[in-house]
Design an enzyme around this catalytic site. Structure first.
Site, PDB file in Angstrom:
ATOM      1  N   LYS A 112      33.536  46.350  45.312  1.00 42.53           N
ATOM      2  CA  LYS A 112      34.660  47.444  45.411  1.00 42.53           C
ATOM      3  C   LYS A 112      34.257  48.426  46.493  1.00 42.53           C
ATOM      4  O   LYS A 112      35.029  48.894  47.251  1.00 42.53           O
ATOM      5  CB  LYS A 112      35.394  48.049  44.257  1.00 42.53           C
ATOM      6  CG  LYS A 112      35.989  46.945  43.625  1.00 42.53           C
ATOM      7  CD  LYS A 112      37.097  47.509  42.472  1.00 42.53           C
ATOM      8  CE  LYS A 112      37.914  46.387  42.023  1.00 42.53           C
ATOM      9  NZ  LYS A 112      39.091  47.216  40.874  1.00 42.53           N
ATOM     10  N   LYS A 195      38.096  35.614  44.034  1.00 48.02           N
ATOM     11  CA  LYS A 195      39.002  36.002  42.874  1.00 48.02           C
ATOM     12  C   LYS A 195      40.387  36.342  43.180  1.00 48.02           C
ATOM     13  O   LYS A 195      40.577  37.138  44.163  1.00 48.02           O
ATOM     14  CB  LYS A 195      38.336  36.975  41.623  1.00 48.02           C
ATOM     15  CG  LYS A 195      39.071  37.113  40.604  1.00 48.02           C
ATOM     16  CD  LYS A 195      38.338  38.333  39.892  1.00 48.02           C
ATOM     17  CE  LYS A 195      38.617  39.892  40.580  1.00 48.02           C
ATOM     18  NZ  LYS A 195      39.546  40.319  39.276  1.00 48.02           N
ATOM     19  N   LYS A 198      45.028  41.696  41.882  1.00 46.34           N
ATOM     20  CA  LYS A 198      46.534  42.431  42.147  1.00 46.34           C
ATOM     21  C   LYS A 198      46.215  43.358  43.221  1.00 46.34           C
ATOM     22  O   LYS A 198      47.563  43.663  43.452  1.00 46.34           O
ATOM     23  CB  LYS A 198      46.959  43.007  40.913  1.00 46.34           C
ATOM     24  CG  LYS A 198      46.104  43.879  40.139  1.00 46.34           C
ATOM     25  CD  LYS A 198      46.739  44.622  38.923  1.00 46.34           C
ATOM     26  CE  LYS A 198      45.892  44.309  37.554  1.00 46.34           C
ATOM     27  NZ  LYS A 198      44.564  45.095  37.699  1.00 46.34           N
TER      28      LYS A 198
HETATM   29  N1  AQP Z   1      41.749  36.054  38.972  1.00 49.96           N
HETATM   30  C1  AQP Z   1      41.628  36.480  37.640  1.00 49.96           C
HETATM   31  N2  AQP Z   1      41.324  35.286  36.764  1.00 49.96           N
HETATM   32  C2  AQP Z   1      41.092  35.444  35.525  1.00 49.96           C
HETATM   33  N3  AQP Z   1      41.056  36.701  34.893  1.00 49.96           N
HETATM   34  C3  AQP Z   1      41.187  37.575  35.822  1.00 49.96           C
HETATM   35  N4  AQP Z   1      41.464  38.914  35.207  1.00 49.96           N
HETATM   36  C4  AQP Z   1      41.583  39.724  36.621  1.00 49.96           C
HETATM   37  N5  AQP Z   1      41.492  38.877  37.713  1.00 49.96           N
HETATM   38  C5  AQP Z   1      41.497  37.816  37.040  1.00 49.96           C
HETATM   39  C6  AQP Z   1      41.091  39.555  34.261  1.00 49.96           C
HETATM   40  O1  AQP Z   1      42.305  40.363  33.766  1.00 49.96           O
HETATM   41  C7  AQP Z   1      42.139  41.300  33.039  1.00 49.96           C
HETATM   42  C8  AQP Z   1      42.680  42.754  33.653  1.00 49.96           C
HETATM   43  O2  AQP Z   1      41.885  43.102  34.821  1.00 49.96           O
HETATM   44  P1  AQP Z   1      41.833  44.494  35.308  1.00 49.96           P
HETATM   45  O3  AQP Z   1      43.294  44.837  35.779  1.00 49.96           O
HETATM   46  O4  AQP Z   1      40.968  45.181  34.407  1.00 49.96           O
HETATM   47  O5  AQP Z   1      41.147  44.484  36.578  1.00 49.96           O
HETATM   48  P2  AQP Z   1      40.426  43.504  37.496  1.00 49.96           P
HETATM   49  O6  AQP Z   1      39.398  42.541  36.387  1.00 49.96           O
HETATM   50  O7  AQP Z   1      39.725  44.157  38.351  1.00 49.96           O
HETATM   51  O8  AQP Z   1      41.630  42.590  37.937  1.00 49.96           O
HETATM   52  P3  AQP Z   1      42.320  42.791  39.328  1.00 49.96           P
HETATM   53  O9  AQP Z   1      43.613  41.772  38.966  1.00 49.96           O
HETATM   54  O10 AQP Z   1      41.398  42.206  40.479  1.00 49.96           O
HETATM   55  O11 AQP Z   1      42.512  44.242  39.489  1.00 49.96           O
HETATM   56  P4  AQP Z   1      42.076  45.065  40.948  1.00 49.96           P
HETATM   57  O12 AQP Z   1      42.378  44.271  41.864  1.00 49.96           O
HETATM   58  O13 AQP Z   1      42.683  46.279  40.560  1.00 49.96           O
HETATM   59  O14 AQP Z   1      40.619  44.776  40.767  1.00 49.96           O
HETATM   60  C9  AQP Z   1      40.576  41.436  32.773  1.00 49.96           C
HETATM   61  O15 AQP Z   1      40.478  40.830  31.599  1.00 49.96           O
HETATM   62  C10 AQP Z   1      40.046  40.648  33.996  1.00 49.96           C
HETATM   63  O16 AQP Z   1      38.987  40.040  33.638  1.00 49.96           O
END
Ligand code: AQP
Length: 330
Positions: A112, A195, A198
């Site tokens: 990040k 990965k 969002k």
């Molecule tokens: N691609 C993914 N596949 C499986 N699990 C996923 N998670 C996130 N992306 C995937 C799981 O969703 C939960 C919530 O995630 P988060 O909002 O805490 O942040 P993150 O892991 O950083 O998810 P994002 O969607 O990628 O958010 P941003 O873009 O803001 O960084 C967690 O349990 C995560 O493992």
């Protein structure tokens, strides 16, 4: 004794099918067997720049999507992280028991900080806030996607360190991470090496839970595929198709082998067409429920009840740790 489950989701955009298949689907299952606490971790979202109005609305929408996906607020507790001040307070106390070196090793920080022009101190210390979220509730189990594995290990290390320095203070939490073939890491639709996220700048890389049917069809049609024609699960040589197969399997309930047999080497066209419809069918009830939850006051009331419950749960653990650290009672 009933075990306690805690997990959080950042309101950093509209939730994706990756968040759903990797995490929220398991929240829904676990609520029938454990005391579950699910949190919209808005303080985590602040680690990268956010538009205030978007953050505000996304926070309420994530809570609505929790319920729309099947979390029952009568069974599980749903609340907003910043509504419970104990999270930020415990985070500071734990930061003073964490090391620069161990935080520097976090791969999500490296990823990040490489993507963002502004690298905040919060982005660096965020894994400690995540440890505080979990440890505050004497959590037994944390259902997360694979990307959170390293952060969870840090939470365990911090708990073990504090317990050995100050005596038993925090339960050491266990991870609950599905394997990739069961949704633990859903990949981007435009780059299967990355990965699905969002907050990605490219909306074609993810399916959002609120994407309308036409958008889902378009995104799946344009999803990258691998060379060849065979629909076959092979993470190494067919990363893109393997990812689509996992999504197909989890949304339809059909085992991957059955889907492989169904499409064989007839090409990717029909497979992708059917996949889009299966995703649309999965999202339809979620989107309908979400609309109902947009009525004024509905989600706010659920969040208020959640806050009342967790504030009472958090207080004894925080007070115990404050006392052990030598802070004067308030
Ligand atoms: N691609 C993914 N596949 C499986 N699990 C996923 N998670 C996130 N992306 C995937 C799981 O969703 C939960 C919530 O995630 P988060 O909002 O805490 O942040 P993150 O892991 O950083 O998810 P994002 O969607 O990628 O958010 P941003 O873009 O803001 O960084 C967690 O349990 C995560 O493992």
């Amino acid at each position: 004794m009933v075990k306690r489950v805690f997990s959080g989701v950042q309101p950093s955009g509209v939730l994706t099918i990756g968040n759903y298949l990797g995490a929220i689907r398991n929240f829904v299952k676990l609520q029938h067997e454990a005391d579950c606490i699910f949190c919209v971790v808005d303080l985590h979202a602040l680690t990268v720049p956010q538009d205030p109005k978007e953050l505000h609305d996304a926070t309420l929408d994530v809570a609505r999507l929790f319920v729309a996906c099947g979390i029952d607020p009568e069974r599980a507790t749903i609340f907003v992280q910043s509504h419970v001040a104990a999270h930020a307070e415990l985070s500071w106390l734990l930061e003073c028991n964490s090391y620069f070196g161990e935080l520097r090793r976090m791969t999500q920080f490296k990823d990040k900080s490489a993507k963002n022009e502004v690298v905040t101190a919060g982005l660096f210390t965020y894994p400690v806030l995540m440890a505080a979220d979990i440890l505050l509730y004497q959590t037994d189990q944390v259902p997360v996607g694979e990307d959170q594995k390293q952060h969870l290990e840090l939470a365990r290390d911090i708990a073990i360190r504090v317990n050995s320095r100050f005596g038993q203070t925090f339960k050491v939490p266990e991870p609950y991470i599905p394997p990739r073939s069961a949704g633990g890491r859903i990949m981007s639709l435009v780059n299967p090496e990355e990965k699905m996220s969002k907050s990605s700048d490219d909306p074609k890389s993810y399916i959002a839970l609120l994407d309308p049917p036409d958008v889902v069809r378009k995104k799946i049609r344009s999803a990258v595929t691998d060379s060849g024609r065979e629909v076959k699960y092979d993470e190494v040589n067919k990363a893109a198709i393997s990812n689509l197969l996992v999504i197909y399997s989890l949304c339809s309930g059909q085992p991957i082998e059955e889907i492989e047999k169904k499409y064989g080497d007839s090409g990717y066209g029909q497979f992708k067409k059917d996949l889009a419809e299966i995703i649309i069918e999965t999202l339809e009830p979620i989107q309908k429920r979400f609309e109902e939850l947009c009525k004024p006051g509905v989600i706010e009331e659920i969040l208020q009840r959640g806050r009342d419950r967790v504030e009472a749960l958090a207080a004894p653990t925080l007070e115990d740790f404050r006392r052990k650290l030598g802070l004067v009672q308030r």
